[in-house]
Design a protein around this motif. Structure first.
Motif, PDB file in Angstrom:
ATOM      1  N   LEU A   1       4.433  -6.887  -6.946  1.00  0.00           N
ATOM      2  CA  LEU A   1       3.636  -6.560  -5.763  1.00  0.00           C
ATOM      3  C   LEU A   1       4.392  -6.904  -4.491  1.00  0.00           C
ATOM      4  CD1 LEU A   1       0.238  -7.938  -7.045  1.00  0.00           C
ATOM      5  CD2 LEU A   1       0.997  -5.573  -7.018  1.00  0.00           C
ATOM      6  N   PRO A   2       4.054  -6.274  -3.396  1.00  0.00           N
ATOM      7  CA  PRO A   2       3.029  -5.254  -3.216  1.00  0.00           C
ATOM      8  C   PRO A   2       3.486  -3.907  -3.757  1.00  0.00           C
ATOM      9  CG  PRO A   2       4.205  -5.562  -1.163  1.00  0.00           C
ATOM     10  CD  PRO A   2       4.754  -6.582  -2.134  1.00  0.00           C
ATOM     11  N   ALA A   3       2.520  -3.009  -3.921  1.00  0.00           N
ATOM     12  CA  ALA A   3       2.833  -1.663  -4.391  1.00  0.00           C
ATOM     13  C   ALA A   3       2.075  -0.658  -3.534  1.00  0.00           C
ATOM     14  CB  ALA A   3       2.450  -1.507  -5.853  1.00  0.00           C
ATOM     15  N   LEU A   4       2.643   0.530  -3.445  1.00  0.00           N
ATOM     16  CA  LEU A   4       2.036   1.601  -2.671  1.00  0.00           C
ATOM     17  C   LEU A   4       1.769   2.779  -3.595  1.00  0.00           C
ATOM     18  CD1 LEU A   4       1.206   2.602   0.168  1.00  0.00           C
ATOM     19  CD2 LEU A   4       3.525   3.515   0.401  1.00  0.00           C
TER      20      LEU A   4
ATOM     21  N   GLY B   1      -3.364 -10.176  -1.930  1.00  0.00           N
ATOM     22  CA  GLY B   1      -3.721 -10.817  -0.664  1.00  0.00           C
ATOM     23  C   GLY B   1      -2.621 -11.687  -0.087  1.00  0.00           C
ATOM     24  N   CYS B   2      -1.436 -11.631  -0.643  1.00  0.00           N
ATOM     25  CA  CYS B   2      -0.322 -12.429  -0.122  1.00  0.00           C
ATOM     26  C   CYS B   2       0.141 -11.850   1.215  1.00  0.00           C
ATOM     27  CB  CYS B   2       0.834 -12.454  -1.118  1.00  0.00           C
ATOM     28  SG  CYS B   2       1.618 -10.848  -1.353  1.00  0.00           S
ATOM     29  N   ALA B   3       1.007 -12.549   1.895  1.00  0.00           N
ATOM     30  CA  ALA B   3       1.495 -12.117   3.204  1.00  0.00           C
ATOM     31  C   ALA B   3       2.198 -10.762   3.121  1.00  0.00           C
ATOM     32  CB  ALA B   3       2.436 -13.161   3.783  1.00  0.00           C
ATOM     33  N   GLY B   4       2.986 -10.548   2.078  1.00  0.00           N
ATOM     34  CA  GLY B   4       3.689  -9.282   1.914  1.00  0.00           C
ATOM     35  C   GLY B   4       2.733  -8.119   1.710  1.00  0.00           C
ATOM     36  N   CYS B   5       1.676  -8.364   0.959  1.00  0.00           N
ATOM     37  CA  CYS B   5       0.683  -7.322   0.697  1.00  0.00           C
ATOM     38  C   CYS B   5      -0.073  -6.975   1.978  1.00  0.00           C
ATOM     39  CB  CYS B   5      -0.290  -7.779  -0.384  1.00  0.00           C
ATOM     40  SG  CYS B   5       0.507  -8.158  -1.960  1.00  0.00           S
ATOM     41  N   ARG B   6      -0.440  -7.987   2.732  1.00  0.00           N
ATOM     42  CA  ARG B   6      -1.151  -7.753   3.997  1.00  0.00           C
ATOM     43  C   ARG B   6      -0.254  -7.008   4.981  1.00  0.00           C
ATOM     44  NH1 ARG B   6      -2.620 -13.159   3.177  1.00  0.00           N
ATOM     45  NH2 ARG B   6      -1.252 -13.795   4.874  1.00  0.00           N
ATOM     46  N   ALA B   7       1.018  -7.383   5.029  1.00  0.00           N
ATOM     47  CA  ALA B   7       1.957  -6.725   5.944  1.00  0.00           C
ATOM     48  C   ALA B   7       2.130  -5.253   5.582  1.00  0.00           C
ATOM     49  CB  ALA B   7       3.302  -7.447   5.916  1.00  0.00           C
TER      50      ALA B   7
ATOM     51  N   ARG C   1       8.286  -4.477  -3.056  1.00  0.00           N
ATOM     52  CA  ARG C   1       8.922  -4.733  -1.778  1.00  0.00           C
ATOM     53  C   ARG C   1       8.075  -4.245  -0.622  1.00  0.00           C
ATOM     54  NH1 ARG C   1      12.135   0.112  -0.457  1.00  0.00           N
ATOM     55  NH2 ARG C   1      13.201  -1.099   1.131  1.00  0.00           N
ATOM     56  N   ARG C   2       8.268  -4.895   0.514  1.00  0.00           N
ATOM     57  CA  ARG C   2       7.602  -4.462   1.740  1.00  0.00           C
ATOM     58  C   ARG C   2       8.437  -3.352   2.349  1.00  0.00           C
ATOM     59  NH1 ARG C   2       6.245 -10.161   4.576  1.00  0.00           N
ATOM     60  NH2 ARG C   2       7.656  -9.279   6.106  1.00  0.00           N
ATOM     61  N   LEU C   3       7.815  -2.239   2.563  1.00  0.00           N
ATOM     62  CA  LEU C   3       8.507  -1.085   3.116  1.00  0.00           C
ATOM     63  C   LEU C   3       8.478  -1.123   4.639  1.00  0.00           C
ATOM     64  CD1 LEU C   3       6.882   1.606   0.806  1.00  0.00           C
ATOM     65  CD2 LEU C   3       9.176   0.651   0.586  1.00  0.00           C
TER      66      LEU C   3
END
Length: 77
Positions: free
Chosen positions: A50-53, A9-15, A64-66
């Motif tokens: 995290l995050p992961a896809l 639920g962190c900002a990176g995960c939401r993004a 990483r945020r992709l």
């Protein structure tokens, strides 16, 4: 196609989740997108960064945020 975004639920995960949704909609991909926040279920994938896809139960990215372009490339391969 089944896509999971793993994150607590962190900002990176939401993004990442929002970007995945945008790419799927724009590309017209028929996919079910799930946001998994349960840490026990996340650990079942062997992901510690995290995050992961996850696409079709295979971890394709973690830690990483992709970008939209990176996500599109992963989903098309």
């Amino acid at each position: 196609m089944k896509i999971k975004v793993l994150g607590t639920g962190c900002a990176g995960c939401r993004a990442l989740y929002e970007t995945v949704c945008k790419v799927v909609a724009e590309a017209g991909i028929d996919a079910e997108i799930v946001k998994e926040e349960d840490i026990a279920k996340i650990l079942e994938y062997g992901v510690y960064s995290l995050p992961a896809l996850v696409v079709e139960d295979k971890v394709v990215s973690s830690g990483r945020r992709l970008t939209a372009a990176e996500i599109k490339k992963l989903l098309e391969s």
